[in-house]
Design a protein around this motif. Structure first.
Motif: not given
Length: 212
Positions: A181-182, A192-201
Motif C-alpha cells: 500500500x505504501x 520515507x518510510x517505505x520498503x520493498x522487502x515484501x517482494x523478496x518475502x
C-alpha cells in the motif's frame, strides 16, 4: 601387428565417479536438484537473523550471508558469488539494504546492481519492515534510530541482536499488505518510510508451493 586392444577405462570410470560424487555433494538429493535457491546478502545482523528464520524443510534453499562490508560492496559481493557459485537461471540473488535516507547512496546501489541483482531496499532502514508486522505507519521518520525506537514500543523486549522470525511470523501477511500500500502511493525507493522487502518475502513464500 596385433589388433589394437581397447584401453582399460578404469581411470575414466574413477574420474567420472569422483565427478559424480562432487556433483552430488553440491546438489543433495531432494534439495538442490528440486528446490529453488535464493542467495540473500544482508548488510546487518537483524536482516540475517530474520531470513535465516524463514528457512523451512519444505521451502526453497535460502543461502543467507552477511559479508560485513558497506552497502555498495554488499552488491559487489553478490555479483561475485553469483558468478562463482552453482546458481541456476531460475534461482534469485537479492541484496537487503537500507537507504539511510541518502539518495546518493541508493543511486550507487541501484547502479551497481544493474539488471542482475535484485534489491530489497528499506527507507530509512530494515526495522521499518519489521514495524509493519505490528502496525501501519505512514508518517516519515527523521532517522533510522527513530524507527528502532518505534519498533521497541510496538514489540517490547525486541533488540537487533535478539531478532527472531518467529516473533514476526504471524504478522507477515499484514506487513506485505501494508508495504504494498505504501509503495503504490508513490513509486520511489526513497519514499520515507517505505520498503520493498515484501517482494523478496513473497518470492520466498511463493516458492514453497504456495504455502504460508
Amino acid at each position: 601387428m596385433s589388433p589394437r586392444q581397447p584401453k582399460n577405462d578404469n581411470s575414466r570410470k574413477g574420474s567420472s565417479s569422483i565427478a559424480r560424487r562432487s556433483l552430488l555433494e553440491r546438489r543433495p538429493s531432494g534439495t538442490r536438484a528440486q528446490k529453488k535457491r535464493f542467495l540473500i546478502l544482508c548488510e546487518g545482523e537483524t536482516e540475517e537473523r530474520y531470513f535465516q528464520g524463514m528457512r523451512t524443510r519444505g521451502g526453497p534453499v535460502l543461502d543467507v550471508i552477511n559479508p560485513k562490508v558497506d552497502h555498495v560492496n554488499v552488491v559487489v559481493e553478490a555479483h561475485r558469488r553469483r558468478c562463482l557459485d552453482d546458481y541456476d537461471d531460475g534461482d534469485e540473488v537479492w541484496c537487503v539494504l537500507d537507504t539511510e535516507l541518502d539518495r546518493g547512496l541508493a543511486d550507487r546501489i541501484l547502479a551497481k546492481a544493474g539488471g542482475t541483482i535484485r534489491l530489497a531496499l528499506s527507507t530509512p532502514c530494515f526495522d521499518f519492515w519489521l514495524l509493519l508486522h505490528r502496525e501501519d505507519r505512514r508518517a516519515p521518520f527523521q532517522t533510522a534510530g527513530d524507527v528502532e525506537k518505534a519498533l521497541k514500543r510496538a514489540l517490547p523486549g525486541w533488540s537487533k541482536g535478539s531478532t527472531k522470525f518467529a516473533d514476526f511470523r504471524d504478522g507477515v501477511d499484514d506487513a506485505c499488505r501494508r508495504a504494498r500500500a505504501v509503495a503504490s502511493e508513490k513509486k520511489d525507493h526513497m519514499r520515507n518510510p517505505s520498503t520493498s522487502v515484501w517482494r523478496l518475502v513473497e518470492a520466498i513464500r511463493g516458492s514453497a508451493g504456495g504455502g504460508r
